[in-house]
Design an enzyme around this catalytic site. Sequence first.
Site, PDB file in Angstrom:
ATOM      1  CD  GLU A  64     -12.333  41.210  -4.567  1.00 59.35           C
ATOM      2  OE1 GLU A  64     -11.118  41.268  -4.813  1.00 59.35           O
ATOM      3  OE2 GLU A  64     -12.821  41.761  -3.554  1.00 59.35           O
TER       4      GLU A  64
ATOM      5  CG  HIS B 182      -6.312  42.821   1.545  1.00 61.65           C
ATOM      6  ND1 HIS B 182      -6.639  41.737   2.318  1.00 61.65           N
ATOM      7  CD2 HIS B 182      -7.050  42.697   0.410  1.00 61.65           C
ATOM      8  CE1 HIS B 182      -7.535  40.998   1.680  1.00 61.65           C
ATOM      9  NE2 HIS B 182      -7.803  41.554   0.518  1.00 61.65           N
TER      10      HIS B 182
ATOM     11  CG  ASP C 228      -9.529  38.089  -3.663  1.00 61.76           C
ATOM     12  OD1 ASP C 228      -9.204  37.050  -3.064  1.00 61.76           O
ATOM     13  OD2 ASP C 228      -9.487  39.212  -3.146  1.00 61.76           O
TER      14      ASP C 228
END
Length: 256
Positions: free
Chosen positions: A150, A45, A176
Site C-alpha cells: 500500500e 484501524h 493508502d
Amino acid sequence: YGYELAGALRAGKTVLTAWSAQPEAGLVGMIAGAGFDAVTMDMQHGGHHEASIWDGVAAVLLRRVPAIVRVPVGRFDMASRALDFGADAVIAPMINSVEDARALAAFTKYPPLGERSWGPTRGLALRGVEGGNAYLHSANADTLCFAMIETRAALDALDDILDVDGIDAVFVGPADFSIAWTGGQGVDATLDDMMDAVADVAARAKAKGKLAGIFAVDPAMAPRYAQMGFGLIAAGFDAAIVNRGAQAVLSAARGG
Ligand code: 3PY
Ligand code: MG
C-alpha cells in the site's frame, strides 16, 4: 473443522470476507453467520484488541467460518498471537521492504521456514484438536500470511517481497495506495488511473505462485477485483452492514 481458507484460495476460489471493526464478539459472530466466506477482524484501524480477538476468533469459528486478523503496523508479535488464538490467516499492514516481509514471515511460520514460537493451544482447542506434531507440520501451509502492499516503497520491492518464503500472499490497501499514487494529494480507493497498477500486483503475485487479496471500499468493485485475479476480497464493512440493514428495515416498516 480444519483450515479451509488456504485450500479455497489455492483452488482459485473467490473468498468474500466481511471486515469487522467493532470489537464485540456477538456482532462478529452474527456477521460470520450471515453467509460471508470469512470474517476479518481489524486491529489496525478497527477497534479490535487482544481480548476481542480472543473472543471474536472463537465466535467466528463457532459458525464454521474462517477467521482472519489484521494486526497493527509492525506488530509481528500480534500476528503470532492471532494464529495462536486460532486465526486462519493474518494480514499485516505497511509491509514496505523485504526486511519487513522477512520479519513478518519469521513470526508467522514455524522452523525451518521461520521462528514462530510454539503455543497454539487455544486455536487447537477451538477446533477440538490435540496439540502436537500434526499442527507443527501443517500450520506453515494451512495458515496464511498476507503482506499488505500500500505504498510506493512496497510496490518497488514487490517482487522481492513475493520471493520471501513464508509470505503466502499480498493484500492491497487501495486507500493508502491511492494516497501514495497521488503523492498525498488525495485518498480515493477507486481511483481509475491506478487500477492497472492494482491489477499488476495480483498478476505478479500469481506469476510467483502466491495469492492476492484486496479491500473493496465499494462492494460493487468485488467482481472487477476477482477478474483481476484477487482471491480474497474484503467486501462487507460491519458499519455499512448495520447501516444498510437498518435502512432496509426502516424503509419496509414505513411502507417502502
Ligand atoms: C487501505 O485501503 O489502505 C487499507 O488498509 C484497507 O483497509
Ligand atoms: Mg491501509
